[in-house]
Design an enzyme around this catalytic site. Structure first.
Site, PDB file in Angstrom:
ATOM      1  NE  ARG A  82      50.877  37.265  95.631  1.00 34.07           N
ATOM      2  CZ  ARG A  82      50.457  38.466  94.658  1.00 34.07           C
ATOM      3  NH1 ARG A  82      50.898  38.362  93.140  1.00 34.07           N
ATOM      4  NH2 ARG A  82      50.109  39.854  95.591  1.00 34.07           N
ATOM      5  CE  LYS A 139      24.814  17.907 100.271  1.00 33.88           C
ATOM      6  NZ  LYS A 139      25.345  17.074 100.845  1.00 33.88           N
ATOM      7  CG  ASP A 173      28.233   9.795 101.684  1.00 29.66           C
ATOM      8  OD1 ASP A 173      28.034   9.129 101.228  1.00 29.66           O
ATOM      9  OD2 ASP A 173      27.698  10.867 102.166  1.00 29.66           O
ATOM     10  CB  CYS A 176      45.372  -2.894  96.155  1.00 26.69           C
ATOM     11  SG  CYS A 176      45.853  -3.153  94.677  1.00 26.69           S
ATOM     12  CB  CYS A 216      28.566  11.612 108.945  1.00 26.30           C
ATOM     13  SG  CYS A 216      28.895  14.156 108.750  1.00 26.30           S
ATOM     14  CB  CYS A 236      43.613  -6.057  92.996  1.00 27.48           C
ATOM     15  SG  CYS A 236      42.834  -5.139  92.669  1.00 27.48           S
TER      16      CYS A 236
END
Length: 260
Positions: free
Chosen positions: A14, A86, A134, A180, A194, A251
């Protein structure tokens, strides 16, 4: 790379019939190496789709263990995985999706100290970095490594019902880096974002899948180049839009390259 085997022609049919990928593009996918930072909500679906796509090698870095609260959105993990690292569970799950890919795991947090001596040797092996971490500290560190070693960065983030994603090549003179965009953003000392504000599990899946698509875009070059743009998703409306990100001449990461 040699011609595709009969089994590969069948497995990736595919992709191969897509005019903008084809057999040449699939070979690039099979030869690609992606670093995934964070095996959480964004990393889980990204790992699934990259493994299914036939990415030659995945390196997954995360220092966390599976907890019950992860199961609402981190789709590689099941109840019986609670308490396990994990990266170990993610490796097993990805191998079940596609036993032909090579998976490397690093069961620790990405820190500057760990890679201070051999960062170049570590990062030069990757074709793209996919960051689903995170916190800003890790995200900015990953961005700096991306620039220093000129590895395209796909950065995805979520919050409640919203998501954002960008492709960054900050070493290029007309392209911004992640710094930036966010500057010297700091993480709150007293807030686990979270757990404090919540997140829609399906939104995390959407952003992780989108991040996987952008990593494949980097490898194959299909479609338009989205570097320098930020894709924004609002699950409440629902709607999506794209905004241009300017390059910050001051920056501290990519601005220094221009001055040099």
């Amino acid at each position: 790379m040699s011609d595709l085997t009969d089994q590969q022609l069948d497995r990736y049919a595919r992709h191969i019939v897509l005019r903008d990928i084809g057999g040449i593009g699939q070979k690039k996918i099979l030869g690609g190496h992606v670093l995934i930072v964070g095996a959480g909500g964004i990393g889980c679906p990204a790992i699934q789709y990259l493994a299914a796509a036939g990415i030659g090698s995945l390196t997954i870095i995360d220092d966390d263990i599976v907890s019950l609260s992860n199961l609402q959105r981190q789709v590689l993990f099941f109840t019986e995985d609670i308490g396990l690292p994990k990266v170990e569970v993610a490796e097993s799950a990805a191998q079940r999706v596609n036993p032909d890919i090579n998976i490397n795991t690093i069961n620790q947090r990405l820190t500057a100290q760990h890679f201070s001596d051999d960062a170049a040797a570590f990062f030069e092996q990757f074709d793209v970095i996919l960051d689903g971490s995170d916190n800003y500290q890790t995200r900015l560190l990953v961005s700096d490594y991306s620039i220093a070693h000129r590895v395209p960065l796909v950065s995805a983030a979520i919050g409640q019902f919203q998501g954002q994603l960008g492709l960054f090549r900050g070493w290029e003179k007309d392209k911004p880096c992640y710094r930036c965009f966010v500057g010297d953003a700091l993480d709150p000392d007293d807030c686990d974002n979270c757990s404090e504000v919540g997140v829609l599990g399906a939104m995390v899946g959407l952003m992780g899948s989108f991040a996987a698509m952008e990593a494949i875009r980097v490898l194959t070059g299909f479609g338009d180049d989205p570097a320098g743009k930020l894709q924004l998703f609002d699950g409440l409306k629902p709607s999506m839009r794209s905004i241009n990100l300017p390059k910050d001449p001051e920056c501290k990461s990519c601005g220094a390259l221009r001055k040099g």
